[in-house]
Design an enzyme around this catalytic site. Sequence first.
Site, PDB file in Angstrom:
ATOM      1  N   LYS A 267       9.088   0.666  -5.430  1.00 52.21           N
ATOM      2  CA  LYS A 267       9.858   0.878  -6.556  1.00 52.21           C
ATOM      3  C   LYS A 267      10.188   2.527  -6.532  1.00 52.21           C
ATOM      4  CE  LYS A 267      10.207   0.662 -11.780  1.00 52.21           C
ATOM      5  NZ  LYS A 267       9.646   0.174 -12.967  1.00 52.21           N
ATOM      6  N   LYS A 279      12.860   4.299 -24.310  1.00 53.67           N
ATOM      7  CA  LYS A 279      11.410   4.070 -24.599  1.00 53.67           C
ATOM      8  C   LYS A 279      11.196   4.872 -26.002  1.00 53.67           C
ATOM      9  CE  LYS A 279       9.745   3.308 -19.845  1.00 53.67           C
ATOM     10  NZ  LYS A 279       9.051   1.899 -20.162  1.00 53.67           N
ATOM     11  N   ASP A 290       7.322   6.583 -12.129  1.00 49.73           N
ATOM     12  CA  ASP A 290       8.077   5.208 -11.996  1.00 49.73           C
ATOM     13  C   ASP A 290       8.485   5.076 -10.549  1.00 49.73           C
ATOM     14  OD1 ASP A 290       7.880   2.986 -13.041  1.00 49.73           O
ATOM     15  OD2 ASP A 290      10.123   3.186 -13.961  1.00 49.73           O
ATOM     16  N   ASP A 349      15.245  -1.382 -20.020  1.00 47.29           N
ATOM     17  CA  ASP A 349      14.189  -0.822 -19.678  1.00 47.29           C
ATOM     18  C   ASP A 349      13.209  -1.646 -18.494  1.00 47.29           C
ATOM     19  OD1 ASP A 349      11.896   0.921 -19.555  1.00 47.29           O
ATOM     20  OD2 ASP A 349      11.140   0.295 -21.204  1.00 47.29           O
ATOM     21  N   GLU A 351      14.134  -2.316 -15.704  1.00 45.03           N
ATOM     22  CA  GLU A 351      15.294  -1.825 -14.568  1.00 45.03           C
ATOM     23  C   GLU A 351      14.623  -1.952 -13.187  1.00 45.03           C
ATOM     24  OE1 GLU A 351      13.134  -0.044 -16.074  1.00 45.03           O
ATOM     25  OE2 GLU A 351      12.212   1.162 -14.469  1.00 45.03           O
ATOM     26  N   ARG A 353      12.868  -4.442 -11.503  1.00 48.49           N
ATOM     27  CA  ARG A 353      13.294  -5.795 -10.895  1.00 48.49           C
ATOM     28  C   ARG A 353      14.647  -5.751 -10.458  1.00 48.49           C
ATOM     29  NH1 ARG A 353      11.301  -8.685 -16.175  1.00 48.49           N
ATOM     30  NH2 ARG A 353      10.048  -6.605 -16.309  1.00 48.49           N
TER      31      ARG A 353
HETATM   32  N1  BES Z   1       8.257   1.665 -15.627  1.00 44.43           N
HETATM   33  C1  BES Z   1       7.900   0.558 -16.559  1.00 44.43           C
HETATM   34  C2  BES Z   1       6.551  -0.089 -16.500  1.00 44.43           C
HETATM   35  C3  BES Z   1       5.254   0.942 -16.712  1.00 44.43           C
HETATM   36  C4  BES Z   1       4.794   0.787 -18.156  1.00 44.43           C
HETATM   37  C5  BES Z   1       5.024   1.550 -15.897  1.00 44.43           C
HETATM   38  C6  BES Z   1       3.663   1.533 -18.332  1.00 44.43           C
HETATM   39  C7  BES Z   1       3.736   2.603 -15.821  1.00 44.43           C
HETATM   40  C8  BES Z   1       3.225   2.356 -17.381  1.00 44.43           C
HETATM   41  C9  BES Z   1       8.842  -0.752 -16.559  1.00 44.43           C
HETATM   42  O1  BES Z   1      10.316  -0.331 -15.972  1.00 44.43           O
HETATM   43  C10 BES Z   1       9.107  -1.068 -18.043  1.00 44.43           C
HETATM   44  O2  BES Z   1       9.706  -0.221 -18.846  1.00 44.43           O
HETATM   45  N2  BES Z   1       8.896  -2.397 -18.191  1.00 44.43           N
HETATM   46  C11 BES Z   1       9.160  -2.836 -19.367  1.00 44.43           C
HETATM   47  C12 BES Z   1       9.613  -4.309 -19.516  1.00 44.43           C
HETATM   48  C13 BES Z   1      10.126  -5.070 -20.582  1.00 44.43           C
HETATM   49  C14 BES Z   1      11.051  -4.196 -21.096  1.00 44.43           C
HETATM   50  C15 BES Z   1      10.173  -6.574 -20.184  1.00 44.43           C
HETATM   51  C16 BES Z   1       7.569  -3.138 -20.126  1.00 44.43           C
HETATM   52  O3  BES Z   1       6.529  -3.288 -19.497  1.00 44.43           O
HETATM   53  O4  BES Z   1       7.502  -2.701 -21.267  1.00 44.43           O
HETATM   54 ZN    ZN Z   2      10.366   1.351 -14.837  1.00 47.61          ZN
HETATM   55 ZN    ZN Z   3      11.705   0.523 -17.548  1.00 42.33          ZN
END
Ligand code: BES
Ligand code: ZN
Ligand code: ZN
Length: 501
Positions: A267, A279, A290, A349, A351, A353
């Site tokens: 990623k 966020k 990320d 968010d 994104e 996937r």
């Molecule tokens: N990049 C984030 C995941 C993340 C969170 C990485 C904390 C490192 C530390 C990812 O893109 C994300 O925002 N995921 C969301 C998904 C949700 C909206 C289903 C998450 O995990 O909150």
């Molecule tokens: Zn992310």
């Molecule tokens: Zn995200």
Amino acid sequence: MHINVKTGAAEKEPAEILVFYLYEDIKIIEGALAYCNKALNDIISELIKEKRFIARLNKTSTFPTYGKIPAKRIMLVGLGKKKDVTLDKIRQAAGTTASTVRDMGIDEVTSVADSISVLLSENEWYQAYIEGALLAQYKYQRYKYVPPEERQEITALTLLLSNKDALKPARDAVRDGQIIADAVSFVRDLINTPAQDKTPAVLADEAKQLAREPGIQCKVLSRPELKKLGMGGLLAVAQGSVQPPKFIILEYNARAKNQDTIVLVGKGITFDSGGICLKQAKDMDQMKSDMSGGAAVMGAIKAIAKMKLPQRIVGLIPCTENMPGGSAIKPGDIVKFYSGKTAEVVNTDAEGRLILADALAFAERYRPVALIDLATLTGSCVVALGNVVTGMMGNNEELKKRVKIAGEKSWERVWELPLWEEYQEQIKSDIADIRNIGGPYAGAITAACFLSKFTEKYPWVHLDIAGTSWCDKNSAYTQKGASGVGVRLLVQLVQDWNRFS
Ligand code: BES
Ligand code: ZN
Ligand code: ZN
């Protein structure tokens, strides 16, 4: 740091500082240490007897030798209990050695290898030792003024062996350790770099630089090619940013015949603001990390090429920012991927996937015998496993087993979460083939369910490194910031590939 492996008698070595390793529960002093103890009027045995030095892991004791032996100082470093010793404890003790010596303002260190060899029989410890010593010295100081007195560094590390036959295997292992530590530091640098200075275009240039290494080729796809290919996931996420997306393709040993092809996907979100589903501000700065999965893929390929491993390796890194610009994707929008499948973007968010979906389907053209993807994919994985272990899911028992073993050996461990049929329910959509989020629970698993829709044609393992890619505090061989996780695991996996097939 210059590393020198040589034979010699520790008690005769004119070192700045001579380092011996000890177990907590072994009280008998032997070999060179016994000689030094005697020359120094039993100072070492007394320290131990009086419990002024207990050889717990990462505990040290340093004292001057007042000219009684050629070395100026002796340092004792603890490894903990004998029965609990692991290669990672050697890595840690080496890190502690390097940072303690450095902080004393000494720039040369001589470690008595025999003091570890008598404790651990395998030669593998040399590699772990060098990794620990080098990684402990890592600092990210690109944007910081460091006063000269704080710029201490160890410039030379000598490993002193008594057995000539051990020289060759020790030197080989030391070289591997150097290659790996170098690749991990490269990955840490990329991740620690602020997003402003590592846009997708910059990462693509870094990948092109890697292609200077013999055996590596790099190709970068830009927006027109992505459109032509129909990489709707990557294009959709990139819509909200002024930075154009890049799809990085690295190939190592591209022309190797009769070799298994292993595809590594990472990623590469260079900054994740969340997009329109913005966020919260707290810890958003960390979202420059990320792209840790993409960086790990680059680092692993760099190390694999330097080690000249025989397999054919392909690295695919979809790269973009996730920003809430005026043309950003909106909740409810539907995207169409490279594979032809569609997804309803319920949360912008989620994104990672979306960009991985394109890369995973694109990977089919390489006919991989195995595909491993690494992604800082979900906060849910951090909730489940913390920052100790990487979450693993996949569609192939044998590959999962290989990854698990490589994780144990490299001490970048993984823990499996179930990818059972029942979870697939959550990503069903009324108006598209799938939706990009599940319900409030099991988020790490539903994210993997999404990916699984694009990986049906090959053995696949997904590694969620959201928790393990970033350190909140310093420890023996990692500093606050990027850990560089993934490189050691992937290199180990590839090194062992033919051993298990
Ligand atoms: N990049 C984030 C995941 C993340 C969170 C990485 C904390 C490192 C530390 C990812 O893109 C994300 O925002 N995921 C969301 C998904 C949700 C909206 C289903 C998450 O995990 O909150
Ligand atoms: Zn992310
Ligand atoms: Zn995200």
